[in-house]
Enzyme design. Sequence first.
Site, PDB file in Angstrom:
ATOM      1  CG  ASP A  43      40.644  44.789  50.087  1.00  0.00           C
ATOM      2  OD1 ASP A  43      39.753  44.865  49.955  1.00  0.00           O
ATOM      3  OD2 ASP A  43      41.700  45.228  50.949  1.00  0.00           O
ATOM      4  N   GLY A  44      39.877  44.557  47.533  1.00  0.00           N
ATOM      5  CA  GLY A  44      39.704  45.118  46.007  1.00  0.00           C
ATOM      6  C   GLY A  44      38.545  45.151  45.104  1.00  0.00           C
ATOM      7  CG  ASN A  45      36.698  41.247  45.257  1.00  0.00           C
ATOM      8  OD1 ASN A  45      37.961  41.635  44.324  1.00  0.00           O
ATOM      9  ND2 ASN A  45      35.815  40.294  45.440  1.00  0.00           N
ATOM     10  N   GLY A  46      36.249  46.044  45.022  1.00  0.00           N
ATOM     11  CA  GLY A  46      35.118  47.341  44.914  1.00  0.00           C
ATOM     12  C   GLY A  46      36.149  48.637  44.219  1.00  0.00           C
ATOM     13  CD1 TRP A  48      40.077  45.291  38.679  1.00  0.00           C
ATOM     14  CD2 TRP A  48      37.710  44.657  38.045  1.00  0.00           C
ATOM     15  NE1 TRP A  48      39.644  44.482  37.042  1.00  0.00           N
ATOM     16  CE2 TRP A  48      38.274  43.415  37.270  1.00  0.00           C
ATOM     17  CE3 TRP A  48      36.222  44.394  38.544  1.00  0.00           C
ATOM     18  CZ2 TRP A  48      37.959  43.596  36.242  1.00  0.00           C
ATOM     19  CZ3 TRP A  48      35.471  44.009  36.718  1.00  0.00           C
ATOM     20  CH2 TRP A  48      36.326  43.383  35.692  1.00  0.00           C
ATOM     21  CG  HIS A  60      32.051  41.842  45.431  1.00  0.00           C
ATOM     22  ND1 HIS A  60      33.464  41.947  46.241  1.00  0.00           N
ATOM     23  CD2 HIS A  60      31.133  42.718  45.749  1.00  0.00           C
ATOM     24  CE1 HIS A  60      32.787  42.594  46.288  1.00  0.00           C
ATOM     25  NE2 HIS A  60      31.672  43.549  46.653  1.00  0.00           N
ATOM     26  CD1 TRP A  92      27.651  40.312  59.173  1.00  0.00           C
ATOM     27  CD2 TRP A  92      26.415  40.044  57.882  1.00  0.00           C
ATOM     28  NE1 TRP A  92      27.503  38.966  59.715  1.00  0.00           N
ATOM     29  CE2 TRP A  92      26.813  39.198  58.240  1.00  0.00           C
ATOM     30  CE3 TRP A  92      24.933  39.799  57.144  1.00  0.00           C
ATOM     31  CZ2 TRP A  92      26.648  37.541  57.577  1.00  0.00           C
ATOM     32  CZ3 TRP A  92      25.083  38.640  56.769  1.00  0.00           C
ATOM     33  CH2 TRP A  92      25.452  37.634  56.945  1.00  0.00           C
ATOM     34  CG  LEU A 154      42.797  22.748  47.615  1.00  0.00           C
ATOM     35  CD1 LEU A 154      44.382  23.146  48.557  1.00  0.00           C
ATOM     36  CD2 LEU A 154      42.333  23.251  47.132  1.00  0.00           C
ATOM     37  NE  ARG A 211      43.759  43.307  53.297  1.00  0.00           N
ATOM     38  CZ  ARG A 211      43.022  44.713  53.949  1.00  0.00           C
ATOM     39  NH1 ARG A 211      43.301  43.532  55.042  1.00  0.00           N
ATOM     40  NH2 ARG A 211      42.416  44.868  54.551  1.00  0.00           N
ATOM     41  CB  VAL A 218      46.429  40.787  59.880  1.00  0.00           C
ATOM     42  CG1 VAL A 218      47.604  40.609  58.881  1.00  0.00           C
ATOM     43  CG2 VAL A 218      46.613  41.253  60.930  1.00  0.00           C
ATOM     44  CD  GLU A 230      58.219  34.273  55.957  1.00  0.00           C
ATOM     45  OE1 GLU A 230      57.794  35.496  55.517  1.00  0.00           O
ATOM     46  OE2 GLU A 230      59.351  34.182  56.329  1.00  0.00           O
TER      47      GLU A 230
HETATM   48  C1  FPP Z   1      36.740  42.716  48.737  1.00  0.00           C
HETATM   49  O1  FPP Z   1      36.669  44.185  48.562  1.00  0.00           O
HETATM   50  C2  FPP Z   1      36.005  41.720  48.528  1.00  0.00           C
HETATM   51  C3  FPP Z   1      35.226  40.761  49.139  1.00  0.00           C
HETATM   52  C4  FPP Z   1      34.116  41.358  50.205  1.00  0.00           C
HETATM   53  C5  FPP Z   1      33.976  39.737  48.652  1.00  0.00           C
HETATM   54  C6  FPP Z   1      34.939  38.960  48.061  1.00  0.00           C
HETATM   55  C7  FPP Z   1      34.459  37.781  47.588  1.00  0.00           C
HETATM   56  C8  FPP Z   1      35.261  36.657  46.591  1.00  0.00           C
HETATM   57  C9  FPP Z   1      36.007  36.846  45.795  1.00  0.00           C
HETATM   58  C10 FPP Z   1      34.237  35.637  46.292  1.00  0.00           C
HETATM   59  C11 FPP Z   1      34.259  34.925  47.668  1.00  0.00           C
HETATM   60  C12 FPP Z   1      33.366  33.138  47.022  1.00  0.00           C
HETATM   61  C13 FPP Z   1      32.434  32.269  47.641  1.00  0.00           C
HETATM   62  C14 FPP Z   1      32.317  31.085  46.772  1.00  0.00           C
HETATM   63  C15 FPP Z   1      32.641  32.680  49.197  1.00  0.00           C
HETATM   64  P1  FPP Z   1      36.120  45.068  48.690  1.00  0.00           P
HETATM   65  O2  FPP Z   1      34.621  44.944  48.121  1.00  0.00           O
HETATM   66  O3  FPP Z   1      36.682  45.508  49.545  1.00  0.00           O
HETATM   67  O4  FPP Z   1      37.317  45.424  47.590  1.00  0.00           O
HETATM   68  P2  FPP Z   1      37.364  47.482  48.011  1.00  0.00           P
HETATM   69  O5  FPP Z   1      38.155  47.500  49.125  1.00  0.00           O
HETATM   70  O6  FPP Z   1      38.555  47.642  46.443  1.00  0.00           O
HETATM   71  O7  FPP Z   1      35.919  47.995  48.152  1.00  0.00           O
END
Ligand code: FPP
Length: 263
Positions: A43-46, A48, A60, A92, A154, A211, A218, A230
């Site tokens: 979590d946290g891509n957005g 970042w 992402h 979605w 793995l 997380r 969760v 854990e």
């Molecule tokens: C959540 O961050 C992240 C996602 C919804 C996408 C995660 C996907 C990947 C890391 C790549 C997956 C790769 C494959 C091959 C399937 P967010 O967008 O909710 O961040 P935010 O809470 O800061 O907005």
Amino acid sequence: MIKSLKRFVSAENPDKGAKRTKEELLESIKSAPLPEHVAIITDGNGRWAKKRGLPRTAGHAQGMKRVRETIRAADALGIKVLTFYSFSTENWKRPQDEVEYLMKLPIEFLKTDLNELIERNVKVQMLGEKSKTPSATQQALLAFEEKTKDNTGLILNFAINYGSRDEILQAVHRIIDDVQNGHIDKEQVNEQLMSQYLLTKGLPDPDLVIRTSGEIRVSNFLLWQLAYSELLFTDVLWPDFTDEIFYEAIEDFQRRSRRFGAV
Ligand code: FPP
């Protein structure tokens, strides 16, 4: 007791003392039992991306790099199962261009990483309803599974279009069908049997669930399977989650004493 949200929120989080090199950290991890199954809510891509004035998709893209780095780290350590929560059934609802971008990631990842995963003997599996993803995405997901199905190293799960309550409901429906059609007796329905009707059939439950990004919930992820896991929450955003932080998370897990309800 929660001491700090800065790096990890866990029952025990002693001061780390002097900073160690990655090699020293690895040495320390290798001297204690590893978690067999690590599951990660990335979590946290957005956030970042936002912090950098970039579009969410840039987060992402960087997150994808951390997925690769974490797979390499888990494989090098000898962890048996690694699961990423990559796309929930609720995702979605995101803006269409973001959903389209996320659905392209597996296609991209197939091009860039399939060969390495095969060389590493990684077996890739999907948890979730593939048929609801766009056809090119579906093909990429199927290709991953097909081309790595005989691998014995793995086990790498991507939860894509995954929701745990739905997974449990579907399992319950199939159990009811099997009781009604006489394949199993009601008396046989126990925890072990239930586990065999879930998408994680045959896999150990996660020992450690991580997380990122400071959210402490969760979010409909592996609800049955994480009964005794854990949980480790960190405020590090997923695109900043380096292999070194992954090792520290493993070390944090190793410091905890697991009792499974006993004393
Ligand atoms: C959540 O961050 C992240 C996602 C919804 C996408 C995660 C996907 C990947 C890391 C790549 C997956 C790769 C494959 C091959 C399937 P967010 O967008 O909710 O961040 P935010 O809470 O800061 O907005």
